[in-house]
Scaffold this active site. Structure first.
Site, short mmCIF file in Angstrom:
data_model
loop_
_atom_site.label_atom_id
_atom_site.label_comp_id
_atom_site.label_asym_id
_atom_site.label_seq_id
_atom_site.Cartn_x
_atom_site.Cartn_y
_atom_site.Cartn_z
N ARG A 127 0.82 -1.24 0.00
CA ARG A 127 0.00 0.00 0.00
C ARG A 127 0.84 1.27 0.00
NH1 ARG A 127 -3.21 -3.15 3.47
NH2 ARG A 127 -4.98 -3.98 2.31
N LYS A 149 3.83 11.73 -10.84
CA LYS A 149 2.95 10.89 -11.66
C LYS A 149 3.68 9.59 -11.96
CE LYS A 149 0.09 14.13 -14.22
NZ LYS A 149 -0.21 14.65 -15.58
N GLU A 191 10.94 18.43 -24.22
CA GLU A 191 10.21 18.76 -22.98
C GLU A 191 10.75 20.05 -22.34
OE1 GLU A 191 7.54 17.03 -22.13
OE2 GLU A 191 7.87 14.89 -22.48
N LYS A 233 8.34 23.24 -13.47
CA LYS A 233 7.40 22.16 -13.19
C LYS A 233 7.04 22.14 -11.70
CE LYS A 233 5.99 17.49 -14.07
NZ LYS A 233 6.19 16.24 -14.78
N GLU A 243 -3.63 17.81 -10.92
CA GLU A 243 -4.07 18.25 -12.25
C GLU A 243 -5.57 18.55 -12.32
OE1 GLU A 243 -1.91 16.42 -15.50
OE2 GLU A 243 -3.58 16.83 -16.84
N ARG A 247 -2.09 22.43 -14.00
CA ARG A 247 -1.09 21.40 -14.33
C ARG A 247 -1.29 20.87 -15.75
NH1 ARG A 247 1.58 16.44 -10.70
NH2 ARG A 247 2.88 15.70 -12.40
N ASN A 251 0.79 19.56 -20.49
CA ASN A 251 0.47 18.64 -21.59
C ASN A 251 0.54 19.30 -22.97
OD1 ASN A 251 -0.19 16.17 -20.22
ND2 ASN A 251 -1.89 17.31 -19.33
N HIS A 254 1.03 17.26 -26.05
CA HIS A 254 0.90 15.85 -25.70
C HIS A 254 -0.38 15.19 -26.21
CE1 HIS A 254 4.38 16.66 -23.29
NE2 HIS A 254 4.43 15.45 -22.82
N HIS A 258 0.71 12.03 -27.95
CA HIS A 258 0.32 10.71 -27.46
C HIS A 258 -0.43 9.92 -28.52
CE1 HIS A 258 0.56 11.71 -22.85
NE2 HIS A 258 1.73 11.39 -23.37
N HIS A 272 8.94 9.27 -27.24
CA HIS A 272 8.03 10.23 -26.62
C HIS A 272 8.34 11.69 -26.98
CE1 HIS A 272 5.25 11.86 -23.72
NE2 HIS A 272 6.22 12.55 -23.16
N1 LIG Z 1 5.67 10.75 -14.94
C1 LIG Z 1 5.69 11.83 -15.68
O1 LIG Z 1 5.30 12.91 -15.24
C2 LIG Z 1 6.23 11.74 -17.07
C3 LIG Z 1 6.53 12.92 -17.76
C4 LIG Z 1 7.10 12.80 -19.02
C5 LIG Z 1 7.35 11.55 -19.56
N2 LIG Z 1 7.02 10.44 -18.87
C6 LIG Z 1 7.30 9.10 -19.41
O2 LIG Z 1 8.70 8.94 -19.55
C7 LIG Z 1 8.94 7.94 -20.54
C8 LIG Z 1 10.08 8.35 -21.43
O3 LIG Z 1 11.22 8.54 -20.65
P1 LIG Z 1 12.68 8.47 -21.30
O4 LIG Z 1 12.70 9.24 -22.54
O5 LIG Z 1 13.62 8.76 -20.21
O6 LIG Z 1 12.76 6.95 -21.77
P2 LIG Z 1 13.57 5.69 -21.22
O7 LIG Z 1 13.45 5.53 -19.78
O8 LIG Z 1 13.16 4.56 -22.09
O9 LIG Z 1 15.08 6.07 -21.55
C9 LIG Z 1 15.47 6.22 -22.89
C10 LIG Z 1 16.56 5.21 -23.28
O10 LIG Z 1 17.78 5.67 -22.78
C11 LIG Z 1 18.38 4.69 -21.93
N3 LIG Z 1 19.03 5.47 -20.89
C12 LIG Z 1 18.46 6.23 -19.93
N4 LIG Z 1 19.40 6.88 -19.24
C13 LIG Z 1 20.60 6.56 -19.79
C14 LIG Z 1 21.94 6.93 -19.53
N5 LIG Z 1 22.25 7.84 -18.60
N6 LIG Z 1 22.91 6.35 -20.26
C15 LIG Z 1 22.61 5.45 -21.24
N7 LIG Z 1 21.37 5.08 -21.55
C16 LIG Z 1 20.36 5.63 -20.83
C17 LIG Z 1 17.25 3.81 -21.48
O11 LIG Z 1 17.72 2.51 -21.18
C18 LIG Z 1 16.36 3.81 -22.71
O12 LIG Z 1 16.86 2.89 -23.66
C19 LIG Z 1 7.64 7.76 -21.28
O13 LIG Z 1 7.08 6.54 -20.91
C20 LIG Z 1 6.76 8.90 -20.79
O14 LIG Z 1 5.40 8.58 -20.76
C21 LIG Z 1 6.47 10.51 -17.63
ZN LIG Z 2 6.08 14.35 -21.98
#
Ligand SMILES: NC(=O)c1ccc[n+]([C@@H]2O[C@H](COP(=O)([O-])OP(=O)(O)OC[C@H]3O[C@@H](n4cnc5c(N)ncnc54)[C@H](O)[C@@H]3O)[C@@H](O)[C@H]2O)c1
Ligand SMILES: [Zn+2]
Length: 375
Positions: A127, A149, A191, A233, A243, A247, A251, A254, A258, A272
């Site tokens: 939990r 999030k 972003e 942010k 949100e 907030r 987006n 997005h 998306h 993304h």
């Molecule tokens: N929670 C939120 O508020 C929020 C906001 C924006 C995006 N997101 C989510 O984030 C995700 C995208 O995140 P991302 O772009 O970081 O993708 P990711 O986590 O897949 O990382 C991108 C790639 O880079 C690699 N990687 C990461 N850090 C590295 C490093 N320092 N050295 C070498 N390789 C590295 C990872 O293994 C992966 O292959 C999406 O799913 C999106 O929906 C969430």
């Molecule tokens: Zn985003």
């Protein structure tokens, strides 16, 4: 060497849930010391992915062992396809098998995928257990690690299963980004640019002048942009954590982005940030289509995104073959901002002047999409 040039941003939340984001170089070396005050016992489980583990797991383990903190590690497959129920289940069972208790703290080392997935696991394990986050991609440092999030995707759409669960601490280590691929560096930049387009014309000008330097690896520019983005942010999240109002501005780009990601089935065809880049251009074009702006910002925005190496339109190879306008609309209706079939968009009057527009007529969306060559 001592820790120098580290900057702190506080995310202000109620009920003792406020937390700090530290931004600086070589933070991973100090992770044990910085995380220790948050631990009730000298134990943590690190959750990471295989790419990040290769480059940074040993450093983090060393940082914990320097502080006599016992740690286990769970290494998951990399990529968006890990943000699913099956991987969540594997992760939860492994955390339980390592004996994670209600008062333990999980350490999340990874990009947005691992952050969202393991943050959600932390939210529901026993939990809710605490976690600290060491975001390793630029996208995670400027966006996903801020604001609590967490979640996974469903075949129905992105991030449809999740929870709000805030970390205890975020360590954004600027040097960790050295090993990130160029493609993900550029995608994360989308972003950063988003914050400027939402409400910060000065930051926009700074990015026009310094964006390419940042992408090329300039550490001072990187740190400045990460701090600026986290501040932007944190401010919005502090005002509207769940949100209910502003907030939603985060987006920008997005709703379109998306839908394009869903069309590509969240595959490497379109990552993304690339979807967000195209989505922001579409959001400005849609704003002009609806008469909210005269369109004069569109070309400079496209030019800058192109200079950075980001896609700016739906001719992008990864999107081919394009969905129909009706399919796009179908994906867009899955957006969490849709209420009783009424669509909400983040639109812009100009750079730095974004706003939330509710009750957008679906027929207008369809007309716009058809005009953009979605058949
Ligand atoms: N929670 C939120 O508020 C929020 C906001 C924006 C995006 N997101 C989510 O984030 C995700 C995208 O995140 P991302 O772009 O970081 O993708 P990711 O986590 O897949 O990382 C991108 C790639 O880079 C690699 N990687 C990461 N850090 C590295 C490093 N320092 N050295 C070498 N390789 C590295 C990872 O293994 C992966 O292959 C999406 O799913 C999106 O929906 C969430
Ligand atoms: Zn985003």
């Amino acid at each position: 060497m001592p820790l120098t040039n580290c900057e702190k941003i506080t995310v202000n939340l109620d009920n003792d849930r406020s937390y700090d984001i530290l931004v600086g170089g070589r933070l991973i070396e100090f992770a044990g010391k910085l995380i220790k005050p948050h631990l009730k016992r000298a134990f943590t489980v690190i959750v990471t992915d295989e790419n990040v583990a290769k480059h940074h797991l040993a450093d983090l383990q060393a940082a914990f062992s320097n502080q006599e903190i016992e740690c286990e590690a769970i290494i998951l497959p990399a990529g968006e396809t890990s943000k699913k129920m099956a991987t969540l289940e594997i992760l939860l069972e492994k955390l339980l098998a390592f004996g994670v208790e209600r008062n333990d703290v999980i350490t999340i080392l990874g990009g947005g995928v691992i952050g969202d997935l393991a943050g959600f696991a932390a939210a529901i394990l026993r939990r809710g257990v605490d976690f600290v986050q060491i975001p390793t991609s630029i996208l995670a440092q400027v966006d996903s690690s801020v604001g609590g999030k967490t979640g996974i995707n469903s075949p129905h759409g992105k991030n449809l299963l999740g929870a709000f669960h805030q970390p205890k601490l975020v360590l954004a280590d600027i040097d960790i980004l050295d090993t990130l691929s160029d493609r993900h560096m550029r995608a994360g930049y989308a972003e950063i640019f988003k914050y400027a387009l939402i409400n910060d014309p000065e930051f926009y000008l700074w990015l026009l002048a310094n964006g390419q330097k940042l992408i090329a690896g300039d550490k001072a520019a990187r740190q400045y942009a990460v701090v600026k983005s986290c501040q932007a942010k944190a401010l919005i999240v502090g005002l509207d954590e769940k949100e209910l109002g502003i907030r939603a501005l985060l987006n920008l780009g997005h709703t379109f982005g998306h839908a394009l990601e869903a069309h590509c089935q969240y595959s490497e065809r379109l990552i993304h940030g690339e979807g967000v880049a195209i989505g922001m251009v579409l959001a400005f074009e849609f704003s002009a289509f609806l008469g909210f702006n005269n369109g004069s910002d569109i070309e400079p925005i496209k030019q800058h995104l192109a200079d950075i190496g980001l896609p700016t339109n739906i001719q992008f190879e990864g999107l081919q073959p394009l969905p129909s306008a009706a399919q796009m609309l179908e994906f867009m209706l899955q957006d969490k901002k849709t209420q009783q079939g009424e669509m909400t968009f983040i639109l812009a009057k100009a750079v730095g002047k974004s706003f939330v527009e509710k009750n957008v007529d679906q027929q207008l969306v369809l007309n716009f999409l058809k005009g953009k060559n979605f058949k």
